[in-house]
Enzyme design. Structure first.
Site, PDB file in Angstrom:
ATOM      1  CE1 TYR A  77      -3.938  -2.081   5.017  1.00 34.94           C
ATOM      2  CE2 TYR A  77      -3.404   0.209   4.540  1.00 34.94           C
ATOM      3  CZ  TYR A  77      -3.617  -1.038   4.165  1.00 34.94           C
ATOM      4  OH  TYR A  77      -3.867  -1.411   2.911  1.00 34.94           O
ATOM      5  CB  SER A 118      -0.793  -0.081   1.183  1.00 38.15           C
ATOM      6  OG  SER A 118      -1.386   1.213   1.579  1.00 38.15           O
TER       7      SER A 118
HETATM    8  N1  LIG Z   1      -8.506  -0.255  -1.689  1.00 36.60           N
HETATM    9  C1  LIG Z   1      -7.511   0.669  -1.450  1.00 36.60           C
HETATM   10  O1  LIG Z   1      -7.618   1.729  -1.486  1.00 36.60           O
HETATM   11  C2  LIG Z   1      -6.201  -0.146  -0.943  1.00 36.60           C
HETATM   12  C3  LIG Z   1      -5.143   0.621  -1.009  1.00 36.60           C
HETATM   13  C4  LIG Z   1      -3.755   0.090  -0.728  1.00 36.60           C
HETATM   14  C5  LIG Z   1      -3.799  -1.332  -0.601  1.00 36.60           C
HETATM   15  N2  LIG Z   1      -4.905  -2.170  -0.729  1.00 36.60           N
HETATM   16  C6  LIG Z   1      -4.668  -3.636  -0.266  1.00 36.60           C
HETATM   17  O2  LIG Z   1      -5.208  -4.189  -1.386  1.00 36.60           O
HETATM   18  C7  LIG Z   1      -5.605  -5.665  -1.020  1.00 36.60           C
HETATM   19  C8  LIG Z   1      -7.061  -5.743  -1.230  1.00 36.60           C
HETATM   20  O3  LIG Z   1      -8.047  -4.866  -0.687  1.00 36.60           O
HETATM   21  P1  LIG Z   1      -9.282  -4.237  -1.471  1.00 36.60           P
HETATM   22  O4  LIG Z   1      -9.011  -2.746  -1.596  1.00 36.60           O
HETATM   23  O5  LIG Z   1      -9.442  -4.823  -2.831  1.00 36.60           O
HETATM   24  O6  LIG Z   1     -10.470  -4.625  -0.476  1.00 36.60           O
HETATM   25  P2  LIG Z   1     -11.373  -5.835  -0.489  1.00 36.60           P
HETATM   26  O7  LIG Z   1     -12.413  -5.692  -1.432  1.00 36.60           O
HETATM   27  O8  LIG Z   1     -12.101  -5.857   0.980  1.00 36.60           O
HETATM   28  O9  LIG Z   1     -10.416  -7.155  -0.513  1.00 36.60           O
HETATM   29  C9  LIG Z   1      -9.884  -7.527   0.378  1.00 36.60           C
HETATM   30  C10 LIG Z   1      -9.800  -9.091   0.293  1.00 36.60           C
HETATM   31  O10 LIG Z   1      -9.044 -10.023   1.057  1.00 36.60           O
HETATM   32  C11 LIG Z   1      -9.841 -11.094   1.792  1.00 36.60           C
HETATM   33  N3  LIG Z   1      -9.587 -11.247   2.924  1.00 36.60           N
HETATM   34  C12 LIG Z   1      -9.373 -10.546   3.943  1.00 36.60           C
HETATM   35  N4  LIG Z   1      -8.988 -11.204   5.033  1.00 36.60           N
HETATM   36  C13 LIG Z   1      -8.624 -12.443   4.376  1.00 36.60           C
HETATM   37  C14 LIG Z   1      -8.158 -13.651   5.216  1.00 36.60           C
HETATM   38  N5  LIG Z   1      -7.806 -13.618   6.459  1.00 36.60           N
HETATM   39  N6  LIG Z   1      -8.035 -14.785   4.508  1.00 36.60           N
HETATM   40  C15 LIG Z   1      -8.165 -14.725   2.998  1.00 36.60           C
HETATM   41  N7  LIG Z   1      -8.798 -13.721   2.496  1.00 36.60           N
HETATM   42  C16 LIG Z   1      -8.786 -12.458   3.278  1.00 36.60           C
HETATM   43  C17 LIG Z   1     -11.133 -10.557   1.457  1.00 36.60           C
HETATM   44  O11 LIG Z   1     -12.157 -11.716   1.204  1.00 36.60           O
HETATM   45  P3  LIG Z   1     -13.098 -12.595   2.189  1.00 36.60           P
HETATM   46  O12 LIG Z   1     -13.434 -11.572   3.195  1.00 36.60           O
HETATM   47  O13 LIG Z   1     -14.032 -13.241   1.718  1.00 36.60           O
HETATM   48  O14 LIG Z   1     -11.873 -13.496   3.011  1.00 36.60           O
HETATM   49  C18 LIG Z   1     -11.030  -9.887   0.081  1.00 36.60           C
HETATM   50  O15 LIG Z   1     -11.353 -10.716  -1.027  1.00 36.60           O
HETATM   51  C19 LIG Z   1      -5.385  -5.551   0.562  1.00 36.60           C
HETATM   52  O16 LIG Z   1      -4.251  -6.052   0.804  1.00 36.60           O
HETATM   53  C20 LIG Z   1      -5.307  -3.956   0.910  1.00 36.60           C
HETATM   54  O17 LIG Z   1      -4.736  -3.849   2.101  1.00 36.60           O
HETATM   55  C21 LIG Z   1      -5.952  -1.476  -0.862  1.00 36.60           C
END
Ligand SMILES: NC(=O)c1ccc[n+]([C@@H]2O[C@H](COP(=O)([O-])OP(=O)(O)OC[C@H]3O[C@@H](n4cnc5c(N)ncnc54)[C@H](OP(=O)(O)O)[C@@H]3O)[C@@H](O)[C@H]2O)c1
Length: 245
Positions: free
Chosen positions: A155, A142
């Site tokens: 985080y 991130s």
């Molecule tokens: N959106 C942003 O602005 C942003 C910015 C920087 C980095 N990120 C990073 O990008 C990644 C994806 O996030 P996103 O924004 O796409 O959010 P999201 O839609 O909430 O996706 C998160 C994913 O992680 C899964 N997950 C969470 N805990 C888990 C576990 N213990 N085991 C297996 N799967 C798990 C969730 O699925 P289940 O709940 O079905 O398990 C979901 O598929 C994350 O690492 C986040 O930190 C996001």
């Protein structure tokens, strides 16, 4: 193996957001996917979406905090497709809050998901990559790994750990393996604000709706790293909306 077509790619956190979009994007380019997350119904939707477009995908209920689940994910790739070319460690939780809220379960979840989860993936895939003499780790951090903004300290610390572990892994990986860190900024997903302190969640959601980039921007960055020829390692990509300070 160069390019994307035919590659076997496992993605954690593929039931929504960046992981889901990346899975669909890579499947359209001919990759064979193993998609993992905890919500089975959402994973089924992703697999159905990919197969409806004539792509290839297998869904697996995976909790990345459990070592055996990542092992099962790697075994599934080997059993179904005979190899594993790329592991995208993307699962994550953005349940941020000020320290005074003492939301220690959320702190634990971030440590377990981002740090232990990443290590579990390395433990499952590295022996396969070594045997194949090829393989690619793509780790999603991130922009919080570069700039700490309150109240995101826990985080940011765990995402900084992802960055550090990725660089160490790259240095040890040798000439056969590739290791990529992808660090997104504000991305329009359901994960923004999910499980966070309600006031913070409202502010994050507002900001998301104002400035966030689509998850396809991150999927393209991951795809770019994966499609490079053997021997070329895209070590680090930071991708953020222009409007993000
Ligand atoms: N959106 C942003 O602005 C942003 C910015 C920087 C980095 N990120 C990073 O990008 C990644 C994806 O996030 P996103 O924004 O796409 O959010 P999201 O839609 O909430 O996706 C998160 C994913 O992680 C899964 N997950 C969470 N805990 C888990 C576990 N213990 N085991 C297996 N799967 C798990 C969730 O699925 P289940 O709940 O079905 O398990 C979901 O598929 C994350 O690492 C986040 O930190 C996001």
């Amino acid at each position: 193996m160069s390019g994307i077509s035919g590659k076997v790619i496992a993605i954690t956190g593929a039931s929504s957001g960046i992981g889901e979009t990346t899975a669909i994007h890579l499947a359209r380019k001919g990759a064979r996917l193993v998609v993992g997350a905890r919500r089975e119904d959402r994973l089924t939707d992703v697999v159905n979406h990919i197969t409806a477009e004539s792509g290839t995908a297998t869904g697996l209920v995976v909790d990345v905090t459990r070592r055996e689940d990542l092992q099962r994910m790697a075994d599934t790739a080997m059993d179904r497709y005979g190899r594993l070319d790329v592991l995208v460690s993307n699962a994550g939780t953005m349940a941020v809050s000020p320290f005074d809220d003492l939301r220690q379960d959320d702190w634990d979840a971030m440590v377990a998901t981002h740090i232990t989860g990443l290590l579990n993936g390395i433990g499952a895939a590295l022996p396969i990559f070594r045997r194949q003499r090829s393989g690619h780790f793509v780790n999603v951090a991130s922009t919080a790994a570069y700039v700490v903004k309150t109240p995101q300290a826990v985080y940011a610390a765990t995402k900084t750990a992802v960055k550090v572990l990725t660089e160490g892994l790259r240095q040890e990986s040798g000439p056969d393996l590739r290791v990529t860190l992808v660090s997104p900024g504000f991305t329009n997903t359901e994960g923004i604000g999910k499980g966070a302190d309600p006031e913070i969640a409202a502010a994050m959601t507002r900001q998301r709706d104002e400035i966030a980039m689509p998850p396809s921007a991150v999927a393209s960055a991951i795809s770019y790293a994966v499609e490079q020829p053997d021997g070329v390692d895209i070590s680090e990509i930071v991708v953020r909306p222009t409007a993000q300070a």
